[in-house]
Design a protein around this motif. Structure first.
Motif, PDB file in Angstrom:
ATOM      1  N   GLY A 182       0.790  -1.221   0.000  1.00  0.00           N
ATOM      2  CA  GLY A 182       0.000   0.000   0.000  1.00  0.00           C
ATOM      3  C   GLY A 182       0.822   1.270   0.000  1.00  0.00           C
ATOM      4  O   GLY A 182       0.299   2.356   0.233  1.00  0.00           O
TER       5      GLY A 182
ATOM      6  N   LEU B 228      -6.114   6.165  -1.592  1.00  0.00           N
ATOM      7  CA  LEU B 228      -7.034   5.234  -0.929  1.00  0.00           C
ATOM      8  C   LEU B 228      -7.132   3.924  -1.696  1.00  0.00           C
ATOM      9  O   LEU B 228      -7.130   2.830  -1.117  1.00  0.00           O
ATOM     10  CB  LEU B 228      -8.420   5.870  -0.811  1.00  0.00           C
ATOM     11  N   PHE B 229      -7.241   4.001  -3.008  1.00  0.00           N
ATOM     12  CA  PHE B 229      -7.303   2.824  -3.874  1.00  0.00           C
ATOM     13  C   PHE B 229      -6.083   1.929  -3.659  1.00  0.00           C
ATOM     14  O   PHE B 229      -6.201   0.708  -3.475  1.00  0.00           O
ATOM     15  CB  PHE B 229      -7.409   3.293  -5.325  1.00  0.00           C
TER      16      PHE B 229
ATOM     17  N   ARG C 269      -3.900   1.955  -1.101  1.00  0.00           N
ATOM     18  CA  ARG C 269      -3.782   1.463   0.272  1.00  0.00           C
ATOM     19  C   ARG C 269      -4.720   0.275   0.523  1.00  0.00           C
ATOM     20  O   ARG C 269      -4.328  -0.732   1.129  1.00  0.00           O
ATOM     21  CB  ARG C 269      -4.083   2.601   1.253  1.00  0.00           C
ATOM     22  N   HIS C 270      -5.953   0.395   0.050  1.00  0.00           N
ATOM     23  CA  HIS C 270      -6.924  -0.668   0.311  1.00  0.00           C
ATOM     24  C   HIS C 270      -6.706  -1.890  -0.575  1.00  0.00           C
ATOM     25  O   HIS C 270      -7.081  -3.002  -0.199  1.00  0.00           O
ATOM     26  CB  HIS C 270      -8.346  -0.120   0.185  1.00  0.00           C
TER      27      HIS C 270
ATOM     28  N   LEU D  26     -18.860  -1.648   0.399  1.00  0.00           N
ATOM     29  CA  LEU D  26     -18.091  -0.799   1.293  1.00  0.00           C
ATOM     30  C   LEU D  26     -18.912   0.370   1.822  1.00  0.00           C
ATOM     31  O   LEU D  26     -19.421   1.178   1.056  1.00  0.00           O
ATOM     32  CB  LEU D  26     -16.847  -0.254   0.569  1.00  0.00           C
TER      33      LEU D  26
ATOM     34  N   MET E 260     -19.069   3.952   3.796  1.00  0.00           N
ATOM     35  CA  MET E 260     -18.268   5.125   4.159  1.00  0.00           C
ATOM     36  C   MET E 260     -19.233   6.106   4.800  1.00  0.00           C
ATOM     37  O   MET E 260     -19.952   6.845   4.116  1.00  0.00           O
ATOM     38  CB  MET E 260     -17.611   5.727   2.915  1.00  0.00           C
TER      39      MET E 260
ATOM     40  N   GLU F 158     -15.371   8.344  -2.322  1.00  0.00           N
ATOM     41  CA  GLU F 158     -14.368   7.635  -1.520  1.00  0.00           C
ATOM     42  C   GLU F 158     -14.726   6.165  -1.381  1.00  0.00           C
ATOM     43  O   GLU F 158     -13.857   5.296  -1.479  1.00  0.00           O
ATOM     44  CB  GLU F 158     -14.243   8.300  -0.144  1.00  0.00           C
ATOM     45  N   ALA F 159     -15.994   5.870  -1.178  1.00  0.00           N
ATOM     46  CA  ALA F 159     -16.427   4.467  -1.099  1.00  0.00           C
ATOM     47  C   ALA F 159     -16.143   3.734  -2.400  1.00  0.00           C
ATOM     48  O   ALA F 159     -15.779   2.558  -2.396  1.00  0.00           O
ATOM     49  CB  ALA F 159     -17.907   4.396  -0.753  1.00  0.00           C
TER      50      ALA F 159
ATOM     51  N   LYS G 290     -12.131   3.148  -2.532  1.00  0.00           N
ATOM     52  CA  LYS G 290     -11.721   2.160  -1.530  1.00  0.00           C
ATOM     53  C   LYS G 290     -12.246   0.773  -1.908  1.00  0.00           C
ATOM     54  O   LYS G 290     -11.516  -0.229  -1.857  1.00  0.00           O
ATOM     55  CB  LYS G 290     -12.268   2.541  -0.151  1.00  0.00           C
TER      56      LYS G 290
ATOM     57  N   GLY H  38     -10.397  -0.688  -4.876  1.00  0.00           N
ATOM     58  CA  GLY H  38      -9.093  -1.195  -4.486  1.00  0.00           C
ATOM     59  C   GLY H  38      -9.195  -2.576  -3.864  1.00  0.00           C
ATOM     60  O   GLY H  38      -8.433  -3.485  -4.191  1.00  0.00           O
ATOM     61  N   ARG H  39     -10.151  -2.743  -2.970  1.00  0.00           N
ATOM     62  CA  ARG H  39     -10.309  -4.042  -2.300  1.00  0.00           C
ATOM     63  C   ARG H  39     -10.783  -5.126  -3.270  1.00  0.00           C
ATOM     64  O   ARG H  39     -10.303  -6.262  -3.233  1.00  0.00           O
ATOM     65  CB  ARG H  39     -11.259  -3.903  -1.128  1.00  0.00           C
TER      66      ARG H  39
END
Length: 197
Positions: A25, A42-43, A45-46, A96, A98, A165-166, A169, A172-173
């Motif tokens: 990340g 964020l993308f 990191r997650h 997700l 948020m 943001e949701a 993130k 990314g997950r």
């Protein structure tokens, strides 16, 4: 090591990046668009990818070319790092939350580029540079370049920042899950056709 470097130069943007799919990340991201930097951080990191990216774009016009071209360049790096897609799980999804926002994200690295983005973002802009319609442009560009079916569906949300943001993130997950190696079949291409690319 599943890594890639990409250099993409056009009259509108100049992008250099390096990507490690099996990272932790870590990131160093500079697009010239503050909100896009934040979403990409964020993308990464997650998804637990490592990404170094510099984009010099025509942000004096607006953030459109930068956002779209960054999506293309990152997706190209994923495609290069994945090679023939051998051993990957292929599918990933995430529901997700948020704060008050809730977004479902799903991806199939199928070889076919398609993005279905169903969002109701209240504001037209976030910050001074980022038009919220560019969220869809980013994911369309990413899906086409990677050759993946990408779905983002908003279930709840009233705050524009939280909704977007949701999305990043969750994506990314979901992508982290899709590119992970399937330990039950680490040498197989996950398709009855025998190829994905």
């Amino acid at each position: 090591m599943r890594t890639a470097t990409v250099k993409r130069d056009t009259t509108e943007t100049k992008i250099q990046l390096s990507l490690n799919l099996d990272g932790s990340g870590k990131q160093s991201i500079e697009t010239g668009v503050g909100f896009l930097n934040h979403m990409l951080e964020l993308f990464v990191r997650h998804g637990r990818f490592d990404l170094e990216l510099i984009c010099n774009g025509d942000t004096e016009v607006d953030a459109h070319h930068t956002t779209e071209d960054v999506g293309i360049a990152i997706a190209r790096a994923f495609s290069d790092a994945l090679g023939e897609r051998r051993g990957i799980k292929r599918y990933g999804s995430m529901l997700l939350p948020m704060d008050e926002a809730l977004v479902m994200t799903a991806i199939d690295i199928s070889g076919r580029g398609m993005a279905v983005v169903e969002l109701e973002i209240p504001s037209e802009k976030i910050g001074s540079q980022f038009d919220t319609e560019l969220v869809e442009e980013f994911f369309i560009a990413f899906a086409r370049e990677l050759g993946a079916s990408v779905h983002l569906h908003q279930i709840a949300g009233k705050n524009s920042h939280h909704i977007v943001e949701a999305c990043f993130k969750g994506f990314g997950r979901a992508l982290g899950e899709a590119v992970a190696i399937n330990q039950a079949a680490p040498d197989e291409i996950p398709s009855t056709k025998g190829t994905i690319v």
